[in-house]
Design an enzyme around this catalytic site. Structure first.
Site, PDB file in Angstrom:
ATOM      1  N   CYS A 437     -23.339  16.760 -22.879  1.00 25.88           N
ATOM      2  CA  CYS A 437     -24.779  16.691 -22.649  1.00 25.88           C
ATOM      3  C   CYS A 437     -25.605  15.878 -23.988  1.00 25.88           C
ATOM      4  O   CYS A 437     -25.433  14.740 -23.956  1.00 25.88           O
ATOM      5  CB  CYS A 437     -25.215  18.265 -22.545  1.00 25.88           C
ATOM      6  SG  CYS A 437     -24.545  18.843 -20.975  1.00 25.88           S
ATOM      7  N   GLU A 439     -25.036  17.174 -27.241  1.00 28.93           N
ATOM      8  CA  GLU A 439     -24.266  17.442 -28.266  1.00 28.93           C
ATOM      9  C   GLU A 439     -23.550  15.949 -28.940  1.00 28.93           C
ATOM     10  O   GLU A 439     -23.346  15.315 -28.205  1.00 28.93           O
ATOM     11  CB  GLU A 439     -23.134  18.486 -28.041  1.00 28.93           C
ATOM     12  CG  GLU A 439     -22.066  18.202 -27.262  1.00 28.93           C
ATOM     13  CD  GLU A 439     -22.620  18.691 -25.756  1.00 28.93           C
ATOM     14  OE1 GLU A 439     -21.535  19.006 -24.897  1.00 28.93           O
ATOM     15  OE2 GLU A 439     -23.758  18.783 -25.542  1.00 28.93           O
ATOM     16  N   ARG A 651     -19.655  26.436 -38.474  1.00 29.51           N
ATOM     17  CA  ARG A 651     -20.639  26.552 -37.211  1.00 29.51           C
ATOM     18  C   ARG A 651     -21.994  26.305 -37.758  1.00 29.51           C
ATOM     19  O   ARG A 651     -22.501  26.772 -38.642  1.00 29.51           O
ATOM     20  CB  ARG A 651     -20.494  27.768 -36.812  1.00 29.51           C
ATOM     21  CG  ARG A 651     -19.048  28.225 -36.308  1.00 29.51           C
ATOM     22  CD  ARG A 651     -19.148  29.856 -36.014  1.00 29.51           C
ATOM     23  NE  ARG A 651     -18.143  30.165 -34.912  1.00 29.51           N
ATOM     24  CZ  ARG A 651     -16.806  30.425 -35.256  1.00 29.51           C
ATOM     25  NH1 ARG A 651     -16.625  30.529 -36.733  1.00 29.51           N
ATOM     26  NH2 ARG A 651     -15.930  30.858 -34.390  1.00 29.51           N
TER      27      ARG A 651
END
Length: 805
Positions: A437, A439, A651
């Site tokens: 998408c 990212e 993360r």
């Protein structure tokens, strides 16, 4: 018609090929599942890495192959175009449960024959308690069982499918061919010292890589032979010559380096296809297509070996073939991935590593080819920067005017510096591409998966914080109790409860992610994908073991706008103006605003409170403060590859929530912003439906206040305009200037547009037969409107239509 004339039309055979593929009914396909089962049974004594290699070999040697009469590329995923293979090594659970339901779905319908049902039932016993879903579940500690039972983290797709969410090193593949990878692998294997214990595992990995390379080579040779056989029988001399050329090309690539544009396209298609036969992870992307393919195009054009029109037809054929790849998801998973998307992203534009505009002739040709095919695949992204070629930007807007949601725009001005800050080398940061998408990652150097690990539903967590740690939807305790809303005397009390609750939920999400990551690493290693990602071969490790150069991942945070509007409503109406008591608001939420008294409270929540998306610091800053709790917490937890080789291993945030806002909304009770229970949440970082009253500039300003430098997993912004708004040259230029201001001044991350009227969408709901080709932007991807569930259709219809002043 004006835009069709602008970009030209498909050749007659590509138009016919397109219609053939679109007319194919998608069936569940058992062939791959049967072959995979045989391979697993035959090799039960082998290490799992070797089993996976031998499985792919078995499939590629025995699967049905064909070359469509109108295609100029070879390679198919299933026994028929648009069929969806089954991947039993991940799960058979939902497949068996839904055998009789696939055709009865509200959206994402699949067909299945009785023969296929029986074939799947026959192989099912072997896979019971013997696949990723079973082993992933067994690895999960008891403290997170409540989250799996309630599905709050949205892990369905991670247990049922492969990871993907990357692009392999297509540039290197074309330059050296699989033969180059083979030679390097043999050399490293031959140099292993087996007194070093870890080299025993490396030896198995290298053997697996060599098996897979040979299998891919043999697979291409099968098509070479088929094309030659078809040429023998062909009476049309033009088609005969094409088939002979196809036979020659397939005998060469992807094993040998490509030396022409046609060979490069076929080589890339073979690998794109086989990677998805190996593992059905979606968001497997093409990377910076116009950059690595341009040298082959330029050389052939200059030497007169190919005409622009031939290259254009080859690209349109590639995109039609890309659409043939399909994937069946469980009913639960379709709620977050409505429209059967595969998110195969093609990135064009942007900058070169020496910071020059990267637009070239092939960039324009890719735009034209995507405009001509007008399909949901590939997912086209343009990298924007302040010195982007003006003519190219104009053409991007022309494609947008066609109304199928492409291209999306990602902003170099924020993404490149963000990557560099995370430790990515500058030259690699400038070579990033969109993945899936919105990212982003560095193609060929990034591990699984750059985003989408799990969902954190902010509004649902807020309700949990207000309910002393008990989930309002399930009645289950999610976290420790940090107080009940009715007892929270100040807004600061509520914010403190939120901070503790979201941090605890974040920790639990990491536990779930890690367990599934470890199960995937051990149970379903992907050999071809690892081989084509730097530097798994050099390190002798698969991607999941830390073989990639970089390895950053993100979960997805859902309901950003609802969180903002809820906090604003509570702070303003309860604590500041005291128009509603804490007890009144809480009771209204529990009542879902159904009683006459509670409906009045709902009206106050909706109409008397500042809304996110209108450049109002009061509400915008509240969600930034709340978001900071999550972002501060998530950085504490490295991923499972940390300290095992790659750079990063950490993360960060991401809002690319695909269509999860619909599914997550179904599992969320009424919220303090006045939203009713089970209604969709706002998607991505876009404002809630019709809450943005001050136009697109104000939306951009609100979104830009988010800490986008920490949300490198993607800041998804959907906007909607009517076709009439872009019908004039003046408005087209206004839109360009608006986007430039958002990206250059406000450092926005991403934006994409639905150019379609509400009236058209409503008519398509009533008369789908009249809108077969209607494509809409769902989230970070486009889908055919007719295949979406009604809930997702309604969500798209309800979005604000922006105007240009």
């Amino acid at each position: 018609m004006e835009n069709k004339a602008h970009f030209g039309v498909l050749t007659d055979r590509m138009q016919a090929f397109r219609e053939e593929v679109l007319d194919e009914k998608p069936y569940i396909d058992a062939e791959r599942a049967i072959l995979a089962t045989e391979a697993y049974k035959e090799n039960q004594n082998q290490p799992r890495v070797m089993v996976r290699a031998l499985m792919l070999k078995k499939i590629l040697e025995n699967m049905t192959i064909y070359i469509e009469d109108k295609s100029i590329l070879a390679g198919n995923q299933a026994t028929k175009n648009s069929n969806a293979p089954i991947f039993p090594e991940y799960t058979m659970e939902f497949v068996l449960k839904e055998l009789d339901l696939f055709e009865k779905r509200d959206g994402d319908v699949f067909y299945i024959t009785e023969e296929t049902k029986q074939q799947l039932r026959d192989i099912a016993p072997f896979w019971e308690n013997n696949n990723l879903r079973a082993r992933g579940g067994a690895l999960l500690p008891d403290e997170v069982s409540v989250f799996m039972e309630t599905g709050v983290f949205g892990m369905e797709g991670k247990l049922n499918a492969g990871d993907a969410h990357l692009a392999v090193n297509y540039e290197k593949l074309l330059a050296v061919g699989l033969k180059g990878y083979e030679e390097r692998t043999r050399a490293l294997k031959d140099g292993l010292d087996f007194t070093v214990s870890e080299n025993l595992d490396k030896n198995v990995f290298y053997k697996a890589v060599l098996i897979v390379i040979e299998a891919v080579h043999d697979f291409a040779l099968r098509y070479s032979k088929l094309a030659a056989e078809m040429a023998e029988k062909e009476t049309n001399l033009v088609r005969k010559a094409e088939l002979l050329e196809m036979s020659r090309v397939c005998a060469k690539v992807p094993y040998e380096p490509a030396s022409s544009f046609r060979e490069a396209v076929q080589s890339v298609w073979f690998i794109q296809l086989i990677l998805q036969i190996e593992s059905n992870g979606h968001s497997l992307s093409y990377g910076r297509f116009d950059q690595y393919m341009y040298p082959y195009y330029k050389k052939d054009i200059e030497e007169g070996k190919i005409a622009k029109e031939e290259a254009l037809e080859l690209l349109t054929c590639l995109w039609i073939k890309t659409l043939t790849i399909n994937k069946v998801r469980s009913q639960a998973h379709t709620l977050s991935s409505a429209g059967s998307p595969m998110y195969q992203n093609v990135t064009i534009g942007g900058q070169t590593p020496d910071k020059k505009d990267a637009v070239n002739d092939l960039s324009f040709l890719v735009l034209q080819s995507v405009a001509q095919t007008r399909l949901t695949q590939p997912n086209l992204t343009v990298r924007y920067h302040r010195n982007l070629n003006k003519k190219f930007f104009d053409e991007c807007i022309e494609v947008m005017k066609l109304g199928f949601g492409m291209p999306a725009l990602n902003n170099d001005e924020i993404i490149v510096p963000s990557f560099i800050n995370w430790g990515v080398k500058e030259e690699d940061a400038y070579n990033y591409s969109a993945i899936g998408c919105v990212e982003t990652a560095v193609p060929g150097k990034w591990g699984y998966r750059c985003t989408g690990m799990s969902y954190i539903n902010f509004p649902r967590v807020l309700l949990c914080a207000m309910n002393d740690g008990v989930d309002l939807t399930s009645g289950k305790r999610f976290t420790k109790g940090y107080g009940s809303f009715k007892d929270m005397e100040t807004y600061e009390d509520l914010l403190a409860a939120w901070d503790k609750t979201v941090r605890e939920m974040t920790r639990y999400s990491v536990i779930v992610e890690n367990a599934i990551d470890k199960a995937s690493e051990r149970d379903v290693p992907d050999i071809l994908c690892s081989a084509l990602t730097d530097d798994c071969i050099g390190r002798g490790k698969t991607i999941k073991e830390g073989g990639a150069v970089y390895d950053f991942i993100s979960g997805l945070q859902v309901g950003i706008a609802n969180m903002a509007d809820s906090l604003a409503a509570i702070k303003k109406l309860v604590y500041e103006e005291k128009k509603i008591t804490r007890e009144q608001l809480w009771n209204a939420i529990l009542d879902d605003f159904q009683s006459p008294e509670n409906k009045k409270i709902q009206e106050m929540l909706v109409y008397e409170v500042p809304k996110y998306g209108n450049d109002d610091d009061y509400v915008d800053n509240l969600v930034v403060e709340a978001y900071d709790s999550y972002l501060d917490e998530i950085k504490k937890y490295p991923n499972t590859r940390y300290d095992r080789g790659p750079i990063g291993g950490i993360r960060y945030g991401g809002t690319s929530s695909i269509s999860a806002n619909v599914g997550q909304g179904m599992g969320t009770m009424a919220t303090p912003d006045g939203r009713n229970a089970c209604e969709p949440l706002a998607e991505g970082c876009s404002p809630a439906h019709n809450a943005d009253k001050n136009g697109p500039t104000s939306v951009f300003k609100s979104v830009a206040k988010l800490p986008t430098d920490k949300i490198t997993g993607g800041v998804l912004l959907n906007q909607k305009m009517t076709p009439q708004m872009l019908s004039t040259e003046e408005n087209k230029q206004k839109l360009e200037m608006l986007i430039q201001a958002f990206f250059n001044r406000l450092h926005g991350y991403h934006v994409q547009y639905n150019i379609v009227s509400k009236e058209t969408l409503l008519d398509a709901q009533k008369h789908p037969e009249n809108h077969k080709d209607l494509i809409v932007r769902v989230a970070g991807y486009s889908a055919f409107f007719n295949v979406l569930s009604k809930a997702t259709q309604d969500d798209i219809i309800g979005r604000t239509e922006q105007t240009l002043y």
